[in-house]
Motif scaffolding. Structure first.
Motif, PDB file in Angstrom:
ATOM      1  N   LYS A 159     -14.613 -31.013  20.044  1.00  0.00           N
ATOM      2  CA  LYS A 159     -14.878 -32.211  19.246  1.00  0.00           C
ATOM      3  C   LYS A 159     -16.336 -32.263  18.792  1.00  0.00           C
ATOM      4  CE  LYS A 159     -11.330 -34.938  21.676  1.00  0.00           C
ATOM      5  NZ  LYS A 159     -10.825 -33.861  22.539  1.00  0.00           N
ATOM      6  N   GLU A 160     -17.207 -31.517  19.486  1.00  0.00           N
ATOM      7  CA  GLU A 160     -18.637 -31.514  19.180  1.00  0.00           C
ATOM      8  C   GLU A 160     -19.029 -30.303  18.334  1.00  0.00           C
ATOM      9  OE1 GLU A 160     -21.085 -33.632  20.734  1.00  0.00           O
ATOM     10  OE2 GLU A 160     -19.731 -34.810  21.984  1.00  0.00           O
ATOM     11  N   ILE A 161     -18.504 -29.141  18.700  1.00  0.00           N
ATOM     12  CA  ILE A 161     -18.860 -27.890  18.014  1.00  0.00           C
ATOM     13  C   ILE A 161     -17.574 -27.084  17.761  1.00  0.00           C
ATOM     14  CG2 ILE A 161     -21.274 -27.570  18.663  1.00  0.00           C
ATOM     15  CD1 ILE A 161     -20.230 -25.946  21.116  1.00  0.00           C
ATOM     16  N   PRO A 162     -16.730 -27.540  16.866  1.00  0.00           N
ATOM     17  CA  PRO A 162     -15.455 -26.838  16.644  1.00  0.00           C
ATOM     18  C   PRO A 162     -15.673 -25.366  16.279  1.00  0.00           C
ATOM     19  CG  PRO A 162     -15.934 -28.398  14.856  1.00  0.00           C
ATOM     20  CD  PRO A 162     -16.900 -28.688  15.952  1.00  0.00           C
ATOM     21  N   GLY A 163     -14.950 -24.501  16.987  1.00  0.00           N
ATOM     22  CA  GLY A 163     -15.016 -23.073  16.704  1.00  0.00           C
ATOM     23  C   GLY A 163     -16.224 -22.367  17.267  1.00  0.00           C
ATOM     24  N   GLN A 164     -17.073 -23.054  18.046  1.00  0.00           N
ATOM     25  CA  GLN A 164     -18.291 -22.438  18.563  1.00  0.00           C
ATOM     26  C   GLN A 164     -18.278 -22.266  20.081  1.00  0.00           C
ATOM     27  OE1 GLN A 164     -20.871 -24.771  15.217  1.00  0.00           O
ATOM     28  NE2 GLN A 164     -22.070 -24.008  16.931  1.00  0.00           N
ATOM     29  N   VAL A 165     -17.076 -22.212  20.661  1.00  0.00           N
ATOM     30  CA  VAL A 165     -16.938 -21.962  22.096  1.00  0.00           C
ATOM     31  C   VAL A 165     -16.225 -20.627  22.280  1.00  0.00           C
ATOM     32  CG1 VAL A 165     -15.989 -22.770  24.297  1.00  0.00           C
ATOM     33  CG2 VAL A 165     -16.841 -24.425  22.615  1.00  0.00           C
ATOM     34  N   GLY A 166     -16.808 -19.761  23.075  1.00  0.00           N
ATOM     35  CA  GLY A 166     -16.237 -18.443  23.312  1.00  0.00           C
ATOM     36  C   GLY A 166     -15.856 -18.239  24.774  1.00  0.00           C
ATOM     37  N   ARG A 167     -15.137 -17.148  24.990  1.00  0.00           N
ATOM     38  CA  ARG A 167     -14.729 -16.761  26.345  1.00  0.00           C
ATOM     39  C   ARG A 167     -15.446 -15.468  26.704  1.00  0.00           C
ATOM     40  NH1 ARG A 167      -9.624 -14.312  27.725  1.00  0.00           N
ATOM     41  NH2 ARG A 167      -8.921 -14.832  25.608  1.00  0.00           N
ATOM     42  N   TYR A 168     -16.188 -15.505  27.793  1.00  0.00           N
ATOM     43  CA  TYR A 168     -17.015 -14.371  28.199  1.00  0.00           C
ATOM     44  C   TYR A 168     -16.146 -13.253  28.769  1.00  0.00           C
ATOM     45  CZ  TYR A 168     -21.675 -12.560  29.307  1.00  0.00           C
ATOM     46  OH  TYR A 168     -22.836 -11.828  29.317  1.00  0.00           O
ATOM     47  N   ASP A 169     -16.651 -12.044  28.674  1.00  0.00           N
ATOM     48  CA  ASP A 169     -15.945 -10.867  29.174  1.00  0.00           C
ATOM     49  C   ASP A 169     -15.608 -11.015  30.657  1.00  0.00           C
ATOM     50  OD1 ASP A 169     -15.052  -8.094  29.359  1.00  0.00           O
ATOM     51  OD2 ASP A 169     -16.960  -7.721  30.369  1.00  0.00           O
ATOM     52  N   ASP A 170     -14.350 -10.729  31.023  1.00  0.00           N
ATOM     53  CA  ASP A 170     -13.914 -10.951  32.409  1.00  0.00           C
ATOM     54  C   ASP A 170     -13.778  -9.656  33.198  1.00  0.00           C
ATOM     55  OD1 ASP A 170     -11.609  -9.939  31.289  1.00  0.00           O
ATOM     56  OD2 ASP A 170     -10.269 -11.458  32.146  1.00  0.00           O
ATOM     57  N   GLY A 171     -14.509  -8.630  32.807  1.00  0.00           N
ATOM     58  CA  GLY A 171     -14.514  -7.411  33.607  1.00  0.00           C
ATOM     59  C   GLY A 171     -14.950  -7.709  35.033  1.00  0.00           C
ATOM     60  N   PHE A 172     -14.241  -7.155  36.010  1.00  0.00           N
ATOM     61  CA  PHE A 172     -14.480  -7.476  37.425  1.00  0.00           C
ATOM     62  C   PHE A 172     -15.674  -6.702  37.960  1.00  0.00           C
ATOM     63  CE2 PHE A 172     -13.645  -6.327  41.935  1.00  0.00           C
ATOM     64  CZ  PHE A 172     -13.793  -7.596  42.487  1.00  0.00           C
ATOM     65  N   ASN A 173     -16.538  -7.402  38.689  1.00  0.00           N
ATOM     66  CA  ASN A 173     -17.669  -6.780  39.374  1.00  0.00           C
ATOM     67  C   ASN A 173     -17.919  -7.558  40.653  1.00  0.00           C
ATOM     68  OD1 ASN A 173     -20.112  -5.766  40.289  1.00  0.00           O
ATOM     69  ND2 ASN A 173     -21.062  -5.683  38.270  1.00  0.00           N
ATOM     70  N   ALA A 174     -17.571  -6.969  41.784  1.00  0.00           N
ATOM     71  CA  ALA A 174     -17.686  -7.657  43.066  1.00  0.00           C
ATOM     72  C   ALA A 174     -19.127  -7.993  43.414  1.00  0.00           C
ATOM     73  CB  ALA A 174     -17.075  -6.803  44.179  1.00  0.00           C
ATOM     74  N   ASN A 175     -20.079  -7.343  42.765  1.00  0.00           N
ATOM     75  CA  ASN A 175     -21.493  -7.632  43.020  1.00  0.00           C
ATOM     76  C   ASN A 175     -21.961  -8.902  42.319  1.00  0.00           C
ATOM     77  OD1 ASN A 175     -22.043  -5.220  44.588  1.00  0.00           O
ATOM     78  ND2 ASN A 175     -21.852  -4.087  42.668  1.00  0.00           N
ATOM     79  N   CYS A 176     -21.178  -9.386  41.361  1.00  0.00           N
ATOM     80  CA  CYS A 176     -21.515 -10.637  40.676  1.00  0.00           C
ATOM     81  C   CYS A 176     -21.093 -11.822  41.539  1.00  0.00           C
ATOM     82  CB  CYS A 176     -20.834 -10.709  39.320  1.00  0.00           C
ATOM     83  SG  CYS A 176     -21.432  -9.495  38.123  1.00  0.00           S
ATOM     84  N   VAL A 177     -21.932 -12.831  41.586  1.00  0.00           N
ATOM     85  CA  VAL A 177     -21.693 -13.953  42.499  1.00  0.00           C
ATOM     86  C   VAL A 177     -20.402 -14.694  42.158  1.00  0.00           C
ATOM     87  CG1 VAL A 177     -22.592 -16.180  43.267  1.00  0.00           C
ATOM     88  CG2 VAL A 177     -24.115 -14.215  43.091  1.00  0.00           C
ATOM     89  N   GLY A 178     -20.143 -14.922  40.857  1.00  0.00           N
ATOM     90  CA  GLY A 178     -18.926 -15.632  40.486  1.00  0.00           C
ATOM     91  C   GLY A 178     -17.672 -14.913  40.939  1.00  0.00           C
ATOM     92  N   ASP A 179     -17.636 -13.597  40.747  1.00  0.00           N
ATOM     93  CA  ASP A 179     -16.492 -12.802  41.189  1.00  0.00           C
ATOM     94  C   ASP A 179     -16.372 -12.842  42.709  1.00  0.00           C
ATOM     95  OD1 ASP A 179     -17.739 -11.868  38.674  1.00  0.00           O
ATOM     96  OD2 ASP A 179     -16.058 -10.485  38.582  1.00  0.00           O
TER      97      ASP A 179
END
Length: 367
Positions: free
Chosen positions: A206-226
């Motif tokens: 509603k604020e920025i139509p079409g300007q939201v993306g999805r980041y690459d979901d390649g797995f890396n166990a060393n990354c904190v989120g994963d």
């Protein structure tokens, strides 16, 4: 419920791109006693790392910013969130009763002071989740283990190179529900991450139509989120990107604040089931097709030896006397995209554009 006027809660003393604890400590002193401020550890150079806890509800949300010291937009956003939570309004009271929020505003104080991605030992903290070789990594793990969050918000900035899908829209905000295994399967925690992102995307469209993306979901166990997703904690990666003309990222700051608040509201109200995995998957993946300046027809410049039709130029950020300056340099793509977009496009057939090039000392890059 209608959003509270952002101008009433934005903290104007904390601005621009260069942010460290010197910039936020005075604001933290203004927080009332309902906010618990603690020193939870130290950096390599022995600077204190702080956390702020608000609320006493059963839904526990842990968020941290400036894991990479040169990624400060989300720090400004969480400061604005804290300012919002100071308000004596019914919704804040509801959040305080339903949620407990723990925020580490700057996880890498040394990296923040140096304006670098790495800490003082030259280590990327977001590749240290398994080795835990750095004091800052131990701080985050200790806070996670003690707090036992139900949700984690991993707050970052992304470069100006990203576009949404194959479009010429910049990825002003990107999200990711990190994978927990190499095959990028879904799990109950990852599904919750996807649903929460779908809620925030619904707000931002509603604020920025079409300007939201999805980041690459390649797995890396060393990354904190994963790594946290592997431990079955729903984790969301936030990436603050470029809004046209906003190199200080003041507009993106507002959008990240609104996204974080939307996520907390959904958790607080228990409405996460209103959103679906399919809505998350409908967010286009990020492309890498943008440069800061795209020069077209450079062969028309007098004395130019280039024979190409375009010259891509990307800014390098440098800390100079306490300010971030943007230094242009030629950009080389790892893989040439089928289309290249410029946040600013200059045509060398246009006298006004050539004048701009001269004023910015960019002509030397074209020869």
């Amino acid at each position: 419920m209608k959003d509270l006027d952002y101008n009433k809660i934005m903290v104007p003393t904390i601005s621009r791109r260069y942010i460290n604890y010197d910039h936020i400590n005075e604001f933290l002193k203004t927080l009332p006693t309902s906010f618990k401020i603690e020193v939870v550890g130290e950096s390599v150079r022995k600077e204190s790392i702080k956390s702020i806890t608000f609320g006493s509800g059963p839904n526990k949300v842990l968020m941290w910013s400036q894991m990479h010291g040169n990624e400060s937009t989300t720090t400004k956003a969480v400061v604005d969130l804290l300012s919002y939570l100071k308000q004596d309004i019914a919704e804040v009271l509801e959040i305080s009763k339903s949620c407990t929020l723990k925020i580490i505003p700057i996880l890498s104080p040394d990296g923040a002071r140096d304006y670098t991605r790495v800490n003082a030992n030259g280590i990327d903290l977001n590749r240290d989740a398994q080795d835990l070789s750095q004091p800052e990594s131990h701080v985050l793990k200790a806070v996670y283990d003690e707090f036992k969050p139900d949700y984690c918000f991993n707050l970052h900035d992304q470069r100006t190179i990203f576009n949404v899908g194959d479009t010429s829209k910049p990825a002003t905000v990107s999200f990711l529900a990190p994978a927990f295994d190499q095959d990028r399967n879904n799990s109950p925690s990852r599904i919750l991450s996807m649903q929460l992102i779908a809620a925030m995307n619904d707000k931002l469209q509603k604020e920025i139509p079409g300007q939201v993306g999805r980041y690459d979901d390649g797995f890396n166990a060393n990354c904190v989120g994963d790594a946290f997703q592997m431990r079955e904690t729903p984790t969301i990666l936030f990436e603050s990107g470029h809004y046209p003309g906003d190199y200080d990222r003041d507009k993106t700051r507002v959008l990240i604040y609104k996204a974080i608040l939307k996520g907390i509201q959904v958790i607080s109200k228990g409405t996460i089931s209103d959103y679906t995995v399919e809505q998350y998957l409908s967010i286009p993946e990020n492309g890498k097709q943008f440069v800061d300046i795209l020069v077209v027809n450079p062969n028309y410049i007098e004395n130019s030896i280039t024979k190409t039709e375009i010259v891509p130029i990307q800014y390098r950020e440098a800390l100079t006397e306490g300010e971030i300056v943007f230094k242009p340099q030629l950009h080389h793509f790892d893989k040439m995209p089928k289309a290249i977009f410029g946040h600013k496009t200059l045509n060398c057939n246009d006298e006004n554009d050539i004048l701009w090039l001269k004023e910015k000392d960019l002509l030397q890059l074209l020869s």
